[in-house]
Design a protein around this motif. Structure first.
Motif, PDB file in Angstrom:
ATOM      1  N   ILE A 203     128.645  17.304  14.601  1.00  0.00           N
ATOM      2  CA  ILE A 203     127.811  16.235  14.026  1.00  0.00           C
ATOM      3  C   ILE A 203     128.814  15.247  13.445  1.00  0.00           C
ATOM      4  N   GLY A 204     128.917  14.088  14.068  1.00  0.00           N
ATOM      5  CA  GLY A 204     129.976  13.157  13.679  1.00  0.00           C
ATOM      6  C   GLY A 204     131.337  13.728  13.999  1.00  0.00           C
ATOM      7  N   ALA A 205     131.436  14.469  15.101  1.00  0.00           N
ATOM      8  CA  ALA A 205     132.701  15.132  15.451  1.00  0.00           C
ATOM      9  C   ALA A 205     133.079  14.856  16.912  1.00  0.00           C
ATOM     10  N   GLY A 206     132.477  13.829  17.494  1.00  0.00           N
ATOM     11  CA  GLY A 206     132.884  13.384  18.827  1.00  0.00           C
ATOM     12  C   GLY A 206     132.283  14.173  19.974  1.00  0.00           C
ATOM     13  N   ILE A 207     132.713  13.774  21.165  1.00  0.00           N
ATOM     14  CA  ILE A 207     132.094  14.232  22.413  1.00  0.00           C
ATOM     15  C   ILE A 207     132.617  15.588  22.887  1.00  0.00           C
ATOM     16  N   HIS A 208     133.777  16.031  22.336  1.00  0.00           N
ATOM     17  CA  HIS A 208     134.421  17.209  22.918  1.00  0.00           C
ATOM     18  C   HIS A 208     133.894  18.543  22.400  1.00  0.00           C
ATOM     19  N   CYS A 209     132.951  18.510  21.471  1.00  0.00           N
ATOM     20  CA  CYS A 209     132.388  19.775  20.969  1.00  0.00           C
ATOM     21  C   CYS A 209     131.547  20.403  22.088  1.00  0.00           C
ATOM     22  N   ASP A 210     131.282  21.699  21.959  1.00  0.00           N
ATOM     23  CA  ASP A 210     130.469  22.385  22.979  1.00  0.00           C
ATOM     24  C   ASP A 210     128.994  22.011  22.867  1.00  0.00           C
ATOM     25  N   GLY A 211     128.605  21.495  21.717  1.00  0.00           N
ATOM     26  CA  GLY A 211     127.213  21.091  21.542  1.00  0.00           C
ATOM     27  C   GLY A 211     127.124  20.034  20.471  1.00  0.00           C
ATOM     28  N   GLN A 212     125.936  19.520  20.282  1.00  0.00           N
ATOM     29  CA  GLN A 212     125.713  18.495  19.257  1.00  0.00           C
ATOM     30  C   GLN A 212     124.494  18.873  18.436  1.00  0.00           C
ATOM     31  N   ILE A 213     124.526  18.479  17.162  1.00  0.00           N
ATOM     32  CA  ILE A 213     123.335  18.618  16.312  1.00  0.00           C
ATOM     33  C   ILE A 213     123.137  17.315  15.548  1.00  0.00           C
ATOM     34  N   GLN A 214     121.884  16.951  15.350  1.00  0.00           N
ATOM     35  CA  GLN A 214     121.556  15.796  14.520  1.00  0.00           C
ATOM     36  C   GLN A 214     120.355  16.146  13.654  1.00  0.00           C
ATOM     37  N   VAL A 215     120.238  15.441  12.553  1.00  0.00           N
ATOM     38  CA  VAL A 215     119.068  15.590  11.688  1.00  0.00           C
ATOM     39  C   VAL A 215     117.909  14.838  12.351  1.00  0.00           C
ATOM     40  N   MET A 216     116.808  15.537  12.582  1.00  0.00           N
ATOM     41  CA  MET A 216     115.683  14.945  13.310  1.00  0.00           C
ATOM     42  C   MET A 216     115.235  13.612  12.697  1.00  0.00           C
TER      43      MET A 216
END
Ligand code: KIV
Length: 270
Positions: A203-216
């Motif tokens: 979350i705010g850590a760029g595209i290279h993470c294995d997944g993404q999370i955001q606050v709905m």
């Protein structure tokens, strides 16, 4: 059957991005579950976006359990992670174990998330050895906001970067099945992601993470007090709500609603 932690790990191995979003209530979780997200986090952001607090610190176990239960009822396929509130897992490992257990036993979540690095590794080991899967969370850890001094990007200096890498590896060794990386430069997340066998969720850590999370509430434009830079707003639901509510208000005042279509009548009227 909800997605297991093993499915999330297999997704990393296949290079398939893991999509996560927060939810705090039955109605939203039902919509999310129907779309095909991999996991829902009942985040402690609940404290701000649902309960109106300034930060995550005041959130209680009872409030978290109450909201987690409602999300679990809607999640038929989606893995539900419960975020443990500040001080529910930091004081004593045995209390942490009992609190974490309540999220599985009483609320029906499949795993819990804890913020922090080395200092929580013993607790992570204890939880995992008792059968409670743990998601870690490093980088910007909002429960330490008073210590950090603001919602700032973490991992900008060489020392901070090596500390983040050490923390990530320590959490993996302690048995965490995934780690949230919050507000970390993209190159640093890339390095951490490559070093770990377990998935990273950014979350705010760029595209290279294995997944993404955001606050709905952020991605749907529902929380109007603050929109973080890392958020993309896909729709402005607050405007849709305001317009719908205004139309209803006007029709009530103008005696346009309800009309005959929304009314009930006895079969025979004298
Ligand atoms: O509480 C929350 O929503 C979170 C995410 C920002 C990862 O912890």
């Amino acid at each position: 059957m909800q997605n297991s932690i093993h499915k999330l790990s297999e997704m990393k191995q296949r290079g398939e991005p893991i999509a996560m979003v927060t939810a705090y209530d039955y109605t939203s979780a039902r919509i999310i579950d129907g779309i095909g997200f991999d996991a829902i986090l009942v985040g402690d952001s609940l404290s701000q976006v649902m309960l109106g607090n300034d930060n995550t610190i005041p959130l209680t176990m009872d409030e978290s359990l109450h909201h987690t239960k409602s999300v679990v009822k809607a999640a038929t396929k989606t893995h539900v992670v419960a975020d443990m509130p500040f001080l529910s897992y930091n004081a004593d490992p045995n209390i942490s174990l009992l609190n974490a257990g309540r999220f599985l036993k009483e609320a029906g979540a499949q795993s819990v998330k804890l913020e922090g690095g080395h200092h929580i590794c013993n607790t992570v080991e204890l939880l995992v050895s008792t059968g409670i899967p743990v998601m870690g969370h490093i980088g910007l850890t909002p429960q330490s906001i008073n210590q950090i001094g603001g919602y700032k990007v973490q991992g900008k200096s060489k020392e901070q970067v090596s500390r983040l890498i050490d923390e990530a590896l320590a959490l993996e060794n302690a048995g965490a099945y995934a780690i949230v990386l919050e507000l970390i430069p993209a190159e640093v997340s890339k390095t951490i992601t490559a070093k770990l066998k377990i998935p990273t969720i950014g979350i705010g850590a760029g595209i290279h993470c294995d997944g993404q999370i955001q606050v709905m509430h952020d991605i749907l434009g529902l929380f109007e007090l603050f929109t973080p830079k890392h958020t993309k707003q896909y729709v402005n639901l607050a405007d849709y709500m305001r317009n719908g509510l205004k139309d209803y208000l006007t029709e009530v005042k103008d005696k346009v609603f309800p009309n005959t279509a929304h009314s009930f009548y006895t079969e025979e009227v004298d």
